[in-house]
Design an enzyme around this catalytic site. Structure first.
Site, short mmCIF file in Angstrom:
data_model
loop_
_atom_site.label_atom_id
_atom_site.label_comp_id
_atom_site.label_asym_id
_atom_site.label_seq_id
_atom_site.Cartn_x
_atom_site.Cartn_y
_atom_site.Cartn_z
N ARG A 185 5.19 -1.11 3.75
CA ARG A 185 6.01 0.00 3.29
C ARG A 185 5.31 1.35 3.49
O ARG A 185 5.93 2.33 3.88
CB ARG A 185 6.36 -0.21 1.82
CG ARG A 185 7.78 0.20 1.48
CD ARG A 185 8.15 -0.14 0.07
NE ARG A 185 9.08 -1.24 0.01
CZ ARG A 185 9.00 -2.25 -0.84
NH1 ARG A 185 8.00 -2.31 -1.69
NH2 ARG A 185 9.89 -3.20 -0.84
N GLY A 186 4.01 1.37 3.24
CA GLY A 186 3.24 2.61 3.40
C GLY A 186 3.30 3.14 4.82
O GLY A 186 3.56 4.32 5.05
#
Length: 350
Positions: free
Chosen positions: A287-288
């Site tokens: 996600r980052g």
């Protein structure tokens, strides 16, 4: 009558807000690309969190919606249409449209799941014997901003529902024989005071960005903030007029950025470096990486560029990663030093 005096309730102008650059940038980038995934704003009491969030909603250009539609359906984008509007357009029926201000929905702390997701209209069910869906706050927030003050005090299962809807862009309701799905594409903004407790790391990770707000220490800046607020409270319309040109200029920059966003590119080498940083910081999941790529593109578009540079990445990377480093719920969120150190090692100091 003056255009400014048509406002039912004057809102403090976004461009008049002094300091808090991190929070302002995070909000602008989320407005340019809502797929960044919203922003969590944590900071001291009385630092203008709510004022800034309401100001950014007031700044946005009006949107075109289908008249009398409960879900603010878009006239041409199928992903932002309710099923009813889709059926009507497939049949070639012309639907009238209106322009409305971008919805700004406040979610109160005591809200129930039915109030958030929607439920059956009991009045209609009892009077006419018809099961009708009564939309909740997620329907009202479609194509707008959903703001949760003190999000860290909200029930975890409600936060989960909000984050699921924000990530997928849809809200699915299963209630007493009614099964319904409607668009719920909104910018989720949460704010809170860390003294009252943090969100669980699993929930924090679902927010695209995390902005930290600190009380301004510089006496001259504090005086300026107090003066701006006093001026607005004395005569809001004079204050709005003073900042009208700056507001229009920022609004135009946001519109332009939204238009060119899809054509902004990010080089392969830069993407590799972003993933290198995430790997070095031991960030769980991908996600980052995804959020940094999106945020850097939005920043490049905001600066009217069609290619992302290393400076764009450096400016957004701390906002996108600081809340993803916490593995233990008892740990505090990194202020950003750890991220900056790794970024300097991988990108080099410029």
């Amino acid at each position: 009558m003056d255009i400014l005096k048509n406002k039912t309730r004057p809102v403090f102008p976004f461009t008049a807000i002094v300091g808090q650059e991190e929070m302002k940038l995070a909000l602008i980038l989320n407005v340019i690309d809502p797929k960044i995934g919203g922003v969590m704003i944590m900071g001291d009491r009385g630092t203008g969190k709510s004022t800034t969030i309401r100001a950014v909603a007031d700044l946005l250009p009006q949107i075109e919606v289908i008249q009398d539609d409960l879900f603010n359906s878009h006239p041409s984008d199928r992903d932002l249409m309710s099923d009813f509007v889709k059926n009507q357009t497939e049949k070639g029926i012309d639907l009238s449209t209106v322009f409305i201000s971008v919805p700004m929905v406040d979610l109160p702390l005591g809200a129930t799941e039915d109030r958030v997701c929607g439920t059956i209209d009991l009045e209609k069910a009892l009077a006419d014997g018809i099961k009708t869906f009564e939309p909740g706050l997620l329907a009202k927030a479609n194509r707008g901003i959903l703001y949760v003050d003190e999000v860290n005090l909200l029930d975890d299962h409600l936060v989960d529902i909000l984050l699921d809807a924000a990530a997928s862009g849809w809200n699915t309701v299963e209630r007493e024989g009614i099964s319904l799905r409607h668009p719920a594409r909104f910018v989720l903004v949460g704010s809170g005071n860390p003294e009252e407790g943090e969100l669980r790391p699993q929930l924090l990770d679902r927010f695209g960005m995390h902005a930290e707000i600190r009380t301004v220490k510089d006496p001259s800046l504090r005086v300026k903030i107090v003066e701006q607020r006093s001026k607005f409270d004395t005569d809001p319309y004079v204050c709005l007029k003073e900042f009208q040109n700056q507001q229009e200029s920022l609004k135009n920059s946001i519109i332009k950025a939204q238009q060119i966003l899809s054509s902004v590119i990010i080089d392969y080498d830069l993407r590799v470096k972003i993933s290198e940083v995430c790997g070095a910081l031991n960030v769980d999941g991908l996600r980052g990486d995804i959020v940094i790529n999106r945020a850097a593109k939005a920043l490049a578009a905001y600066n009217n560029k069609n290619q992302v540079g290393a400076k764009d990445v450096k400016k957004v990377i701390t906002l996108c990663l600081r809340h993803r480093l916490r593995k233990d719920p008892l740990e505090t969120i990194d202020s950003g030093n750890k991220v900056r150190q790794v970024v300097e090692n991988i990108f080099g100091i410029q």
